[in-house]
Write an enzyme that holds these catalytic residues in place. Structure first.
Site, PDB file in Angstrom:
ATOM      1  N   LYS A   1       0.849  -1.203   0.000  1.00 53.87           N
ATOM      2  CA  LYS A   1       0.000   0.000   0.000  1.00 53.87           C
ATOM      3  C   LYS A   1       0.881   1.248   0.000  1.00 53.87           C
ATOM      4  O   LYS A   1       1.668   1.468   0.913  1.00 53.87           O
ATOM      5  CB  LYS A   1      -0.914  -0.012   1.223  1.00 53.87           C
ATOM      6  CG  LYS A   1      -1.747   1.257   1.415  1.00 53.87           C
ATOM      7  CD  LYS A   1      -2.506   1.199   2.736  1.00 53.87           C
ATOM      8  CE  LYS A   1      -3.156   2.542   3.083  1.00 53.87           C
ATOM      9  NZ  LYS A   1      -3.799   2.520   4.422  1.00 53.87           N
TER      10      LYS A   1
ATOM     11  N   ASP B   1      -2.709  10.454   3.829  1.00 53.96           N
ATOM     12  CA  ASP B   1      -4.133  10.118   3.903  1.00 53.96           C
ATOM     13  C   ASP B   1      -4.862  11.156   4.747  1.00 53.96           C
ATOM     14  O   ASP B   1      -4.770  11.157   5.970  1.00 53.96           O
ATOM     15  CB  ASP B   1      -4.307   8.725   4.517  1.00 53.96           C
ATOM     16  CG  ASP B   1      -5.770   8.308   4.598  1.00 53.96           C
ATOM     17  OD1 ASP B   1      -6.602   8.924   3.893  1.00 53.96           O
ATOM     18  OD2 ASP B   1      -6.068   7.364   5.347  1.00 53.96           O
TER      19      ASP B   1
ATOM     20  N   LYS C   1     -10.200  13.011   8.336  1.00 53.06           N
ATOM     21  CA  LYS C   1      -9.702  12.682   9.664  1.00 53.06           C
ATOM     22  C   LYS C   1      -9.625  13.946  10.514  1.00 53.06           C
ATOM     23  O   LYS C   1      -9.417  15.050   9.981  1.00 53.06           O
ATOM     24  CB  LYS C   1      -8.285  12.100   9.565  1.00 53.06           C
ATOM     25  CG  LYS C   1      -8.149  10.771   8.855  1.00 53.06           C
ATOM     26  CD  LYS C   1      -6.671  10.377   8.791  1.00 53.06           C
ATOM     27  CE  LYS C   1      -6.469   9.080   8.025  1.00 53.06           C
ATOM     28  NZ  LYS C   1      -6.923   7.909   8.790  1.00 53.06           N
TER      29      LYS C   1
ATOM     30  N   ASP D   1       1.507   6.200   5.960  1.00 48.41           N
ATOM     31  CA  ASP D   1       0.473   5.351   5.369  1.00 48.41           C
ATOM     32  C   ASP D   1       0.958   4.650   4.106  1.00 48.41           C
ATOM     33  O   ASP D   1       0.226   3.865   3.517  1.00 48.41           O
ATOM     34  CB  ASP D   1      -0.797   6.162   5.085  1.00 48.41           C
ATOM     35  CG  ASP D   1      -2.064   5.317   5.230  1.00 48.41           C
ATOM     36  OD1 ASP D   1      -1.991   4.280   5.921  1.00 48.41           O
ATOM     37  OD2 ASP D   1      -3.096   5.682   4.666  1.00 48.41           O
TER      38      ASP D   1
ATOM     39  N   ASP E   1     -12.277   7.082   4.050  1.00 51.02           N
ATOM     40  CA  ASP E   1     -11.037   6.872   4.796  1.00 51.02           C
ATOM     41  C   ASP E   1     -10.621   5.409   4.819  1.00 51.02           C
ATOM     42  O   ASP E   1      -9.587   5.073   5.378  1.00 51.02           O
ATOM     43  CB  ASP E   1     -11.204   7.400   6.232  1.00 51.02           C
ATOM     44  CG  ASP E   1      -9.891   7.569   6.962  1.00 51.02           C
ATOM     45  OD1 ASP E   1      -8.844   7.636   6.280  1.00 51.02           O
ATOM     46  OD2 ASP E   1      -9.895   7.642   8.203  1.00 51.02           O
TER      47      ASP E   1
ATOM     48  N   GLU F   1      -9.559   3.718   2.251  1.00 51.82           N
ATOM     49  CA  GLU F   1      -9.113   3.762   0.856  1.00 51.82           C
ATOM     50  C   GLU F   1      -8.009   2.761   0.539  1.00 51.82           C
ATOM     51  O   GLU F   1      -7.831   2.358  -0.619  1.00 51.82           O
ATOM     52  CB  GLU F   1      -8.638   5.182   0.504  1.00 51.82           C
ATOM     53  CG  GLU F   1      -7.196   5.526   0.863  1.00 51.82           C
ATOM     54  CD  GLU F   1      -6.895   5.465   2.355  1.00 51.82           C
ATOM     55  OE1 GLU F   1      -5.740   5.183   2.720  1.00 51.82           O
ATOM     56  OE2 GLU F   1      -7.816   5.701   3.171  1.00 51.82           O
TER      57      GLU F   1
ATOM     58  N   ARG G   1      -7.609  -0.400   1.126  1.00 45.39           N
ATOM     59  CA  ARG G   1      -8.048  -1.687   0.584  1.00 45.39           C
ATOM     60  C   ARG G   1      -8.519  -1.548  -0.861  1.00 45.39           C
ATOM     61  O   ARG G   1      -8.500  -2.524  -1.624  1.00 45.39           O
ATOM     62  CB  ARG G   1      -9.139  -2.282   1.460  1.00 45.39           C
ATOM     63  CG  ARG G   1     -10.455  -1.540   1.493  1.00 45.39           C
ATOM     64  CD  ARG G   1     -11.276  -1.864   2.718  1.00 45.39           C
ATOM     65  NE  ARG G   1     -10.658  -1.325   3.927  1.00 45.39           N
ATOM     66  CZ  ARG G   1     -11.120  -1.533   5.169  1.00 45.39           C
ATOM     67  NH1 ARG G   1     -12.213  -2.259   5.344  1.00 45.39           N
ATOM     68  NH2 ARG G   1     -10.508  -1.014   6.204  1.00 45.39           N
TER      69      ARG G   1
END
Length: 465
Positions: free
Chosen positions: A231, A236, A243, A254, A313, A315, A317
């Protein structure tokens, strides 16, 4: 600087590893004078406790490092590496006597990991050269150096803020890694993601001024194929489900899954393992603009499965799903995904353990054995079939963020498994960050699961050790 053992030199000073019960008396390898010095200085041989031994002229004759108790060693990874900071800068050391191979290997790897510094933004604060160690007898020094170098790369990538590690810069680092080892790279960028059927990677990254992309590296011509998918969400915000500010403070990490698979790929290529390696990194920034994906949008994935967006949020996956579907289109021996995917994983096991998911008990056994051998702890969580209905919203094939808050790491892993048919699929939900300084593991970016996976590769790829 890269992690290296010192050349064997006559100037290397002796380093004694001592059990608390062998400080004095006939079992001690030290002279009577040295034993007296330890008694006078109050040395108790606690784990990593370090004391210099003087010579007759007032110089340094050697050093003693405490082994501590077996319980202390069980609780503390790389505790012996505390000695690196306690020894004089620029000094060179050699183990004075043979020791247990497991302790020897842990000391050697910990020594190299403890030398890591992230000084890109404070070069003036760079400390003096740390103490170095001659590779102990019997150690596979090139392998330990390659493992440490891979971890250093992972830490550097995670520690770099998003201002200097967006999708563009991650691509530069990815290409540089490939160039070092003669690997081939292809990149699908921007709106080409749509024409090349990677729609969810595009949907997550399209709101950013920095174009989303899929990075694809191939190395090796023969042997079983390992595909690593990481990933690469370089920052993010949470998207429209934004967030809170406190939740963004660590979001430069992230892309920790991408950083970890890149570090592992470097180690594999440096060691010249007889495999074919493919590395896929969907590199995006989850930002906010008029083109951002919205809650309750429905996306169609590369595999054709439709996904209802119930939280922008969740995202990671989505980008992994398209990359995994692409990986699954080839007959790979094994596919591994790594991602800083869910807060639920942290609630379940905390920051030190890397939870993983697999349907293969043989792989799980090999992974856990490898994790113990290299002090890279992992923990298996179940792909529980009873939770499959939680990711099925009814209006679409899949829900990217089931309501209720239960079993968040498991439902994320179940979501990803829908995009992979390969039975040798392994998913890690890592944290990628040390919240505080620890032995050989400074506060900041951290690889997790990579060393355990490297140790388990013979079982995962069904090749001899």
């Amino acid at each position: 600087m890269s992690p290296r053992f010192a050349p064997d030199t006559a100037n290397a000073l002796p380093l004694h590893l001592l059990d608390p019960g062998a400080l004095t008396g006939p079992d001690s390898p030290l002279s009577a004078a040295a034993q007296g010095w330890l008694q006078a200085s109050g040395f108790a041989a606690g784990l990593g406790e370090t004391t210099l031994l003087p010579d007759a002229e007032g110089g340094i004759a050697g050093a003693v490092v405490g082994l501590g108790t077996s319980e202390a060693r069980r609780r503390t990874r790389f505790g012996l590496a505390r000695s690196v900071a306690a020894l004089p800068a620029g000094s060179v050391w050699r183990l004075a006597s043979a020791t247990d191979p497991a302790l020897r290997d842990e000391l050697a790897l910990g020594w190299l990991l403890a030398q890591y510094r992230f000084d890109r933004y404070r070069p003036a604060a760079k400390p003096a050269n740390p103490a170095t160690l001659v590779a102990p007898d019997g150690l596979d020094a090139p392998r330990i150096e390659a493992i440490a170098a891979g971890e250093w790369l992972t830490r550097d990538l995670i520690n770099t803020p998003a201002s200097d590690m967006g999708p563009d810069e991650l691509e530069v680092a990815f290409r540089a890694l490939a160039d070092r080892f003669g690997a081939a790279v292809s990149v699908i960028r921007g709106d080409d993601l749509l024409t090349r059927n990677l729609p969810m990677i595009h949907a997550v990254g399209r709101a950013s001024a920095r174009a989303p992309r899929l990075l694809d590296m191939r190395w090796g011509n023969d042997g079983p194929q390992l595909v690593l998918v990481g990933k690469g969400v370089c920052f993010d915000t949470g998207g429209l489900d934004i967030k809170p500010s406190s939740g963004m403070l660590l979001m430069k990490k992230d892309m920790g899954g991408a950083a970890t698979v890149m570090g592992l790929a470097q180690t594999i290529m440096a060691l010249g393992l007889p495999i074919r390696l493919r590395v896929l990194v969907p590199a995006v920034e989850n930002a906010i603009s008029g083109s951002a994906m919205r809650p309750r949008d429905i996306l169609t994935s590369r595999k054709g499965l439709t996904v209802e967006i119930n939280n922008t949020d969740a995202e990671g996956r989505l980008v992994l799903a398209d990359a995994l579907a692409l990986a699954d289109e080839e007959e790979a021996t094994a596919i591994v995904s790594m991602a800083t995917l869910t807060g639920a994983a942290r609630v379940a096991v905390g920051p030190e353990l890397a939870p993983y998911f697999t349907d293969d008990d043989t792989i799980a056994a090999a992974l856990e054995s490898g994790a113990r051998a290299v002090r890279d702890p992992v923990w298996r969580l179940p792909l529980w079939p009873g939770y499959e209905t939680m990711i099925e919203p009814g209006i679409a094939d899949l829900d990217n963020a089931p309501s209720g808050g239960f079993a968040g790491s498991i439902t994320a892993a179940l979501f990803l498994r829908r995009f992979v048919s390969n039975p040798r699929y392994l998913h890690f939900d890592i944290y990628g960050h040390n919240p505080a300084d620890a032995s050989a593991r400074p506060k900041g970016g951290a690889g997790q699961g990579a060393r355990a996976l490297l140790e388990a590769l013979p079982a995962l790829l069904e090749v001899p050790k």
